[in-house]
Design a protein around this motif. Structure first.
Motif, PDB file in Angstrom:
ATOM      1  N   ALA A   1       0.824  -1.206   0.000  1.00  0.00           N
ATOM      2  CA  ALA A   1       0.000   0.000   0.000  1.00  0.00           C
ATOM      3  C   ALA A   1       0.861   1.261   0.000  1.00  0.00           C
ATOM      4  N   ALA A   2       1.912   1.254   0.806  1.00  0.00           N
ATOM      5  CA  ALA A   2       2.813   2.416   0.854  1.00  0.00           C
ATOM      6  C   ALA A   2       3.457   2.652  -0.502  1.00  0.00           C
ATOM      7  N   LYS A   3       3.793   1.578  -1.194  1.00  0.00           N
ATOM      8  CA  LYS A   3       4.418   1.685  -2.511  1.00  0.00           C
ATOM      9  C   LYS A   3       3.413   2.145  -3.569  1.00  0.00           C
ATOM     10  N   ALA A   4       2.184   1.628  -3.484  1.00  0.00           N
ATOM     11  CA  ALA A   4       1.170   1.939  -4.494  1.00  0.00           C
ATOM     12  C   ALA A   4       0.605   3.348  -4.335  1.00  0.00           C
ATOM     13  N   GLY A   5       0.444   3.789  -3.099  1.00  0.00           N
ATOM     14  CA  GLY A   5      -0.147   5.095  -2.855  1.00  0.00           C
ATOM     15  C   GLY A   5      -1.641   5.084  -3.129  1.00  0.00           C
ATOM     16  N   GLY A   6      -2.254   6.259  -2.989  1.00  0.00           N
ATOM     17  CA  GLY A   6      -3.670   6.403  -3.286  1.00  0.00           C
ATOM     18  C   GLY A   6      -4.589   6.267  -2.096  1.00  0.00           C
ATOM     19  N   GLY A   7      -4.051   5.826  -0.971  1.00  0.00           N
ATOM     20  CA  GLY A   7      -4.855   5.698   0.235  1.00  0.00           C
ATOM     21  C   GLY A   7      -4.112   6.267   1.429  1.00  0.00           C
ATOM     22  N   ASP A   8      -4.552   5.919   2.617  1.00  0.00           N
ATOM     23  CA  ASP A   8      -3.984   6.434   3.860  1.00  0.00           C
ATOM     24  C   ASP A   8      -3.278   5.280   4.588  1.00  0.00           C
ATOM     25  N   VAL A   9      -1.950   5.261   4.551  1.00  0.00           N
ATOM     26  CA  VAL A   9      -1.195   4.154   5.142  1.00  0.00           C
ATOM     27  C   VAL A   9      -1.388   4.118   6.654  1.00  0.00           C
ATOM     28  N   GLY A  10      -1.395   5.271   7.285  1.00  0.00           N
ATOM     29  CA  GLY A  10      -1.616   5.310   8.727  1.00  0.00           C
ATOM     30  C   GLY A  10      -2.953   4.708   9.102  1.00  0.00           C
ATOM     31  N   ALA A  11      -3.984   5.044   8.336  1.00  0.00           N
ATOM     32  CA  ALA A  11      -5.317   4.487   8.602  1.00  0.00           C
ATOM     33  C   ALA A  11      -5.327   2.980   8.387  1.00  0.00           C
ATOM     34  N   LEU A  12      -4.567   2.502   7.404  1.00  0.00           N
ATOM     35  CA  LEU A  12      -4.481   1.058   7.163  1.00  0.00           C
ATOM     36  C   LEU A  12      -3.843   0.350   8.357  1.00  0.00           C
ATOM     37  N   VAL A  13      -2.740   0.885   8.838  1.00  0.00           N
ATOM     38  CA  VAL A  13      -2.053   0.293   9.988  1.00  0.00           C
ATOM     39  C   VAL A  13      -2.994   0.251  11.193  1.00  0.00           C
ATOM     40  N   GLN A  14      -3.679   1.349  11.437  1.00  0.00           N
ATOM     41  CA  GLN A  14      -4.593   1.413  12.577  1.00  0.00           C
ATOM     42  C   GLN A  14      -5.764   0.456  12.409  1.00  0.00           C
ATOM     43  N   SER A  15      -6.256   0.312  11.183  1.00  0.00           N
ATOM     44  CA  SER A  15      -7.371  -0.596  10.910  1.00  0.00           C
ATOM     45  C   SER A  15      -6.979  -2.042  11.164  1.00  0.00           C
ATOM     46  N   LEU A  16      -5.774  -2.418  10.729  1.00  0.00           N
ATOM     47  CA  LEU A  16      -5.296  -3.776  10.965  1.00  0.00           C
ATOM     48  C   LEU A  16      -5.168  -4.064  12.458  1.00  0.00           C
ATOM     49  N   MET A  17      -4.616  -3.104  13.191  1.00  0.00           N
ATOM     50  CA  MET A  17      -4.425  -3.317  14.624  1.00  0.00           C
ATOM     51  C   MET A  17      -5.746  -3.335  15.371  1.00  0.00           C
ATOM     52  N   ARG A  18      -6.673  -2.494  14.942  1.00  0.00           N
ATOM     53  CA  ARG A  18      -8.003  -2.512  15.577  1.00  0.00           C
ATOM     54  C   ARG A  18      -8.708  -3.844  15.301  1.00  0.00           C
ATOM     55  N   ALA A  19      -8.512  -4.360  14.093  1.00  0.00           N
ATOM     56  CA  ALA A  19      -9.107  -5.657  13.760  1.00  0.00           C
ATOM     57  C   ALA A  19      -8.629  -6.731  14.729  1.00  0.00           C
TER      58      ALA A  19
ATOM     59  N   SER B   1      -9.208 -12.078   3.667  1.00  0.00           N
ATOM     60  CA  SER B   1     -10.444 -11.286   3.658  1.00  0.00           C
ATOM     61  C   SER B   1     -10.369 -10.115   4.621  1.00  0.00           C
ATOM     62  N   VAL B   2      -9.728 -10.307   5.761  1.00  0.00           N
ATOM     63  CA  VAL B   2      -9.588  -9.241   6.758  1.00  0.00           C
ATOM     64  C   VAL B   2      -8.640  -8.163   6.228  1.00  0.00           C
ATOM     65  N   ILE B   3      -7.538  -8.589   5.640  1.00  0.00           N
ATOM     66  CA  ILE B   3      -6.572  -7.644   5.083  1.00  0.00           C
ATOM     67  C   ILE B   3      -7.209  -6.821   3.972  1.00  0.00           C
ATOM     68  N   LYS B   4      -7.971  -7.467   3.103  1.00  0.00           N
ATOM     69  CA  LYS B   4      -8.628  -6.754   1.996  1.00  0.00           C
ATOM     70  C   LYS B   4      -9.653  -5.748   2.511  1.00  0.00           C
ATOM     71  N   GLU B   5     -10.360  -6.112   3.563  1.00  0.00           N
ATOM     72  CA  GLU B   5     -11.321  -5.188   4.162  1.00  0.00           C
ATOM     73  C   GLU B   5     -10.599  -3.952   4.715  1.00  0.00           C
ATOM     74  N   CYS B   6      -9.485  -4.170   5.393  1.00  0.00           N
ATOM     75  CA  CYS B   6      -8.709  -3.051   5.948  1.00  0.00           C
ATOM     76  C   CYS B   6      -8.135  -2.177   4.839  1.00  0.00           C
ATOM     77  N   LEU B   7      -7.656  -2.792   3.762  1.00  0.00           N
ATOM     78  CA  LEU B   7      -7.155  -2.025   2.621  1.00  0.00           C
ATOM     79  C   LEU B   7      -8.258  -1.147   2.040  1.00  0.00           C
ATOM     80  N   THR B   8      -9.424  -1.721   1.843  1.00  0.00           N
ATOM     81  CA  THR B   8     -10.555  -0.980   1.293  1.00  0.00           C
ATOM     82  C   THR B   8     -10.939   0.187   2.194  1.00  0.00           C
ATOM     83  N   ASN B   9     -11.006  -0.079   3.502  1.00  0.00           N
ATOM     84  CA  ASN B   9     -11.391   0.961   4.456  1.00  0.00           C
ATOM     85  C   ASN B   9     -10.419   2.130   4.479  1.00  0.00           C
ATOM     86  N   ALA B  10      -9.153   1.857   4.129  1.00  0.00           N
ATOM     87  CA  ALA B  10      -8.130   2.910   4.133  1.00  0.00           C
ATOM     88  C   ALA B  10      -7.937   3.543   2.752  1.00  0.00           C
TER      89      ALA B  10
END
Length: 199
Positions: free
Chosen positions: A99-117, A129-138
């Motif tokens: 995600a950090a390499k691709a850009g287009g979203g919020d990496v911080g939000a992704l990290v926080q989403s994974l940890m909250r999960a 499926s969980v990782i994809k959900e977190c990617l989408t949310n960020a």
């Protein structure tokens, strides 16, 4: 412009408790962040640490009390014994790297989403499926979970080497471009002051 290398594990409860404070501090000071997920168990063995399960019972008991206290002080939801901990850190770490390499979203939000999960939502962050959900949310393309696995693995391993070289021995760990080091989410206030003093 100041820069922060952020070394963390996607299953670290203390990194979860950092919330969005790193991103808020970076924005306040115009600093950039490089997210460097790593294998914290390997980091422990490389830098003189001990896996939580192998620590003396008094340390395990204190860690449990301290995590609950810190979560309460921060007003954050927290499950001390989540259903899927520990779990394989690599898949979620690869997703952060992609995600950090691709850009287009919020990496911080992704990290926080994974940890909250992991620490709140009782989800296994090793599952696709969980990782994809977190990617989408960020704001990222969920297919990033299926791409760049070789690069992800290489970067993940290099992050550990970078951490050891930089003097990082736990998570979360923050290293500024002038070599200042800060270990733990409870040291973010010191990082904030350091960046203020340097500006």
């Amino acid at each position: 412009m100041a820069h922060i290398d952020y070394y963390f594990s996607t299953i670290s409860p203390y990194a979860y408790l950092a919330g969005a404070r790193l991103e808020e501090i970076a924005a306040k000071h115009g600093a950039t962040i490089t997210y460097k997920p790593l294998d914290i168990m390997a980091q422990f063995s490389r830098t003189g640490g001990t896996s939580p399960k192998d620590r003396h019972v008094s340390r395990q008991e204190y860690r449990a009390m301290d995590l609950v206290r810190q979560a309460k002080m921060l007003g954050m939801d927290f499950n001390l014994k989540p259903a899927h901990w520990p779990t394989n850190m690599a898949p979620s770490s690869y997703a952060v790297i992609a995600a950090a390499k691709a850009g287009g979203g919020d990496v911080g939000a992704l990290v926080q989403s994974l940890m909250r999960a992991c620490w709140v939502e009782e989800k296994d962050i090793a599952e696709d499926s969980v990782i994809k959900e977190c990617l989408t949310n960020a704001g990222f393309d969920p297919s990033l979970a299926d791409s760049g696995l070789l690069v992800g693995a290489e970067t993940y391993a290099r992050n550990l080497e970078d951490a050891v070289e930089a003097g990082a021995f736990g998570a979360p760990f923050y290293v500024t471009d002038d070599g200042a080091r800060f270990w733990g989410q409870d040291r973010l206030v010191y990082l904030d002051q350091h960046l203020a003093d340097a500006s």
